[in-house]
Design a protein around this motif. Structure first.
Motif, PDB file in Angstrom:
ATOM      1  N   MET A 158      12.585 -17.423  -9.669  1.00  0.00           N
ATOM      2  CA  MET A 158      11.197 -16.996  -9.558  1.00  0.00           C
ATOM      3  C   MET A 158      10.253 -18.165  -9.822  1.00  0.00           C
ATOM      4  SD  MET A 158       8.740 -14.880  -8.993  1.00  0.00           S
ATOM      5  CE  MET A 158       9.507 -13.266  -8.862  1.00  0.00           C
ATOM      6  N   TYR A 159      10.158 -18.593 -11.058  1.00  0.00           N
ATOM      7  CA  TYR A 159       9.135 -19.568 -11.419  1.00  0.00           C
ATOM      8  C   TYR A 159       9.520 -21.001 -11.083  1.00  0.00           C
ATOM      9  CZ  TYR A 159       7.047 -15.588 -13.684  1.00  0.00           C
ATOM     10  OH  TYR A 159       6.501 -14.350 -13.918  1.00  0.00           O
ATOM     11  N   GLY A 160      10.799 -21.232 -10.799  1.00  0.00           N
ATOM     12  CA  GLY A 160      11.199 -22.550 -10.353  1.00  0.00           C
ATOM     13  C   GLY A 160      11.076 -22.722  -8.858  1.00  0.00           C
ATOM     14  N   ALA A 161      10.661 -21.661  -8.157  1.00  0.00           N
ATOM     15  CA  ALA A 161      10.534 -21.692  -6.704  1.00  0.00           C
ATOM     16  C   ALA A 161       9.065 -21.570  -6.308  1.00  0.00           C
ATOM     17  CB  ALA A 161      11.338 -20.545  -6.087  1.00  0.00           C
ATOM     18  N   SER A 162       8.785 -21.864  -5.041  1.00  0.00           N
ATOM     19  CA  SER A 162       7.398 -21.846  -4.564  1.00  0.00           C
ATOM     20  C   SER A 162       6.771 -20.470  -4.711  1.00  0.00           C
ATOM     21  CB  SER A 162       7.347 -22.294  -3.101  1.00  0.00           C
ATOM     22  OG  SER A 162       8.099 -21.435  -2.264  1.00  0.00           O
ATOM     23  N   ARG A 163       7.546 -19.416  -4.553  1.00  0.00           N
ATOM     24  CA  ARG A 163       6.963 -18.079  -4.620  1.00  0.00           C
ATOM     25  C   ARG A 163       6.400 -17.771  -6.005  1.00  0.00           C
ATOM     26  NH1 ARG A 163      12.025 -13.795  -4.811  1.00  0.00           N
ATOM     27  NH2 ARG A 163      13.359 -14.966  -6.247  1.00  0.00           N
ATOM     28  N   GLY A 164       7.118 -18.188  -7.043  1.00  0.00           N
ATOM     29  CA  GLY A 164       6.637 -17.936  -8.387  1.00  0.00           C
ATOM     30  C   GLY A 164       5.449 -18.803  -8.747  1.00  0.00           C
ATOM     31  N   GLN A 165       5.485 -20.055  -8.343  1.00  0.00           N
ATOM     32  CA  GLN A 165       4.373 -20.966  -8.615  1.00  0.00           C
ATOM     33  C   GLN A 165       3.121 -20.513  -7.887  1.00  0.00           C
ATOM     34  OE1 GLN A 165       6.122 -24.662  -7.363  1.00  0.00           O
ATOM     35  NE2 GLN A 165       7.755 -24.518  -8.892  1.00  0.00           N
ATOM     36  N   LEU A 166       3.287 -20.069  -6.650  1.00  0.00           N
ATOM     37  CA  LEU A 166       2.150 -19.584  -5.876  1.00  0.00           C
ATOM     38  C   LEU A 166       1.597 -18.300  -6.488  1.00  0.00           C
ATOM     39  CD1 LEU A 166       0.411 -20.023  -3.355  1.00  0.00           C
ATOM     40  CD2 LEU A 166       2.076 -18.678  -2.064  1.00  0.00           C
ATOM     41  N   ARG A 167       2.479 -17.415  -6.912  1.00  0.00           N
ATOM     42  CA  ARG A 167       2.034 -16.163  -7.549  1.00  0.00           C
ATOM     43  C   ARG A 167       1.156 -16.455  -8.754  1.00  0.00           C
ATOM     44  NH1 ARG A 167       6.127 -11.706 -10.135  1.00  0.00           N
ATOM     45  NH2 ARG A 167       5.715 -12.809 -12.083  1.00  0.00           N
TER      46      ARG A 167
ATOM     47  N   ILE B 233      -1.392 -10.668  -3.507  1.00  0.00           N
ATOM     48  CA  ILE B 233      -0.792 -11.908  -3.996  1.00  0.00           C
ATOM     49  C   ILE B 233       0.447 -12.200  -3.151  1.00  0.00           C
ATOM     50  CG2 ILE B 233       0.257 -13.063  -5.969  1.00  0.00           C
ATOM     51  CD1 ILE B 233      -2.746 -12.445  -6.337  1.00  0.00           C
ATOM     52  N   ARG B 234       0.437 -13.331  -2.457  1.00  0.00           N
ATOM     53  CA  ARG B 234       1.447 -13.718  -1.472  1.00  0.00           C
ATOM     54  C   ARG B 234       1.407 -12.778  -0.270  1.00  0.00           C
ATOM     55  NH1 ARG B 234       6.002 -14.236  -5.432  1.00  0.00           N
ATOM     56  NH2 ARG B 234       7.202 -13.029  -3.921  1.00  0.00           N
ATOM     57  N   VAL B 235       0.317 -12.865   0.478  1.00  0.00           N
ATOM     58  CA  VAL B 235       0.186 -12.023   1.667  1.00  0.00           C
ATOM     59  C   VAL B 235       0.851 -12.642   2.890  1.00  0.00           C
ATOM     60  CG1 VAL B 235      -1.943 -10.985   0.818  1.00  0.00           C
ATOM     61  CG2 VAL B 235      -2.080 -12.972   2.290  1.00  0.00           C
TER      62      VAL B 235
ATOM     63  N   GLY C 193       0.111  -7.869   0.591  1.00  0.00           N
ATOM     64  CA  GLY C 193       0.566  -8.802  -0.423  1.00  0.00           C
ATOM     65  C   GLY C 193       1.821  -8.286  -1.107  1.00  0.00           C
ATOM     66  N   ARG C 194       2.747  -9.181  -1.404  1.00  0.00           N
ATOM     67  CA  ARG C 194       3.961  -8.746  -2.099  1.00  0.00           C
ATOM     68  C   ARG C 194       3.594  -8.092  -3.437  1.00  0.00           C
ATOM     69  NH1 ARG C 194       9.542  -9.192  -1.607  1.00  0.00           N
ATOM     70  NH2 ARG C 194       8.883  -9.184   0.556  1.00  0.00           N
ATOM     71  N   TYR C 195       2.543  -8.604  -4.060  1.00  0.00           N
ATOM     72  CA  TYR C 195       1.996  -7.982  -5.259  1.00  0.00           C
ATOM     73  C   TYR C 195       0.530  -7.650  -5.006  1.00  0.00           C
ATOM     74  CZ  TYR C 195       6.117  -9.837  -7.641  1.00  0.00           C
ATOM     75  OH  TYR C 195       7.401 -10.129  -8.006  1.00  0.00           O
ATOM     76  N   LEU C 196       0.029  -6.670  -5.748  1.00  0.00           N
ATOM     77  CA  LEU C 196      -1.393  -6.340  -5.740  1.00  0.00           C
ATOM     78  C   LEU C 196      -1.945  -6.626  -7.126  1.00  0.00           C
ATOM     79  CD1 LEU C 196      -1.268  -2.925  -3.821  1.00  0.00           C
ATOM     80  CD2 LEU C 196      -1.815  -5.184  -2.888  1.00  0.00           C
ATOM     81  N   HIS C 197      -3.079  -7.320  -7.166  1.00  0.00           N
ATOM     82  CA  HIS C 197      -3.691  -7.665  -8.447  1.00  0.00           C
ATOM     83  C   HIS C 197      -5.039  -6.967  -8.590  1.00  0.00           C
ATOM     84  CE1 HIS C 197      -6.096 -10.288 -11.233  1.00  0.00           C
ATOM     85  NE2 HIS C 197      -5.076  -9.907 -11.969  1.00  0.00           N
ATOM     86  N   TYR C 198      -5.211  -6.292  -9.725  1.00  0.00           N
ATOM     87  CA  TYR C 198      -6.405  -5.502  -9.991  1.00  0.00           C
ATOM     88  C   TYR C 198      -7.146  -6.069 -11.201  1.00  0.00           C
ATOM     89  CZ  TYR C 198      -3.994  -2.095  -7.071  1.00  0.00           C
ATOM     90  OH  TYR C 198      -3.350  -1.472  -6.031  1.00  0.00           O
ATOM     91  N   CYS C 199      -8.465  -6.160 -11.075  1.00  0.00           N
ATOM     92  CA  CYS C 199      -9.329  -6.468 -12.215  1.00  0.00           C
ATOM     93  C   CYS C 199     -10.002  -5.159 -12.604  1.00  0.00           C
ATOM     94  CB  CYS C 199     -10.355  -7.528 -11.829  1.00  0.00           C
ATOM     95  SG  CYS C 199      -9.621  -9.123 -11.372  1.00  0.00           S
TER      96      CYS C 199
END
Length: 262
Positions: free
Chosen positions: A25-34, A212-214, A249-255
């Protein structure tokens, strides 16, 4: 419903998977971009006065708490997995309090609400994610903000179709993970309508939503170059909160804002 009514149930925690998270996850581009995209969205929509206390619930390996500290905030990380918590403490050091607890237990035992709460990529690993929003509401102070990120069921369906898993989608079979192996497909992906309904029923006001990551997860190129990743990050930032892109987006982010009067 009060916090005392909740129990962890069959929620999935991540002892035994810390290394996989760190690498895949975090060692790959997808995690860093997220991380970069969600942090950008928070800065754009949630006030972050220096010195504000922040609760990082389900904080995993500590990336968001580390970011919050660099932003001048005062984070406290809460994580149920002992293995993940060890990794988080190595990153954060003694200056950031780290508590081993799940959401249900912490909400029941917390003495006071927090002006800023972060809950990212956690609800989709709960057996009953709808139960989280009243608990998160109780943890958020009146006039406070919740940064909530969830795994998007509509994106999971779209991804399966693009990858050729047509029969599974046509037959209406579940796309959720089973939580019994080392695969990281969440057990409870959810739709925007579900999340918005739960948040509003709990008492939150949704002030902003972004995908997030569309684009990243649908690329044909499995290992994008540095130039492509830079261009992709620009496009994600440009279109991530615009129709119709954010909805996939693979994830949805809400404020989410808790009104002063509530």
């Amino acid at each position: 419903m009060g916090a005392e009514a909740y129990t962890p149930g069959n929620d999935r925690h991540f002892d035994g998977l810390a290394e996989k998270f760190a690498n895949s996850m975090y060692g790959a581009s997808r995690g860093q971009l997220r991380l970069s995209l969600v942090q950008r969205h928070i800065r754009a929509h949630i006030p972050l006065p220096v010195g504000t206390a922040l609760l990082d619930i389900g904080g995993g390996l500590g990336q968001m708490s580390e970011w919050a500290r660099h932003e001048g905030l005062c984070p406290t990380l809460v994580e149920p997995s002992a293995e993940m918590l060890v990794r988080a403490r190595e990153v954060l050091g003694a200056s950031v309090p780290c508590v081993q607890a799940d959401l249900q237990t912490f909400a029941r035992e917390s003495a006071a609400p927090w002006p800023r709460v972060v809950c990212h990529a956690m609800l989709e690993w709960m057996a009953h994610p709808e139960e989280a929003l009243p608990l998160l509401y109780g943890l958020t102070a009146p006039g406070g903000w919740l940064s909530l990120m969830v795994f998007n069921h509509d994106a999971l369906r779209f991804s399966n179709i693009v990858k050729g898993n047509l029969e599974r989608v046509v037959d209406g079979r579940s796309l959720a993970g089973r939580g019994d192996r080392k695969r990281l497909t969440p057990i409870s992906p959810m739709t925007h309508a579900q999340v918005l309904g739960w948040a509003e029923a709990a008492g939150f006001e949704c002030r902003a939503v972004s995908g997030i990551r569309v684009f990243h997860d649908y690329l044909r190129e499995r290992t994008p170059s540095e130039v492509q990743l830079s261009q992709l990050a620009e496009l994600e930032a440009r279109f991530g909160d615009q129709e119709p892109y954010w909805r996939l987006g693979r994830y949805l982010h809400y404020c989410l804002y808790r009104p002063e009067s509530s």
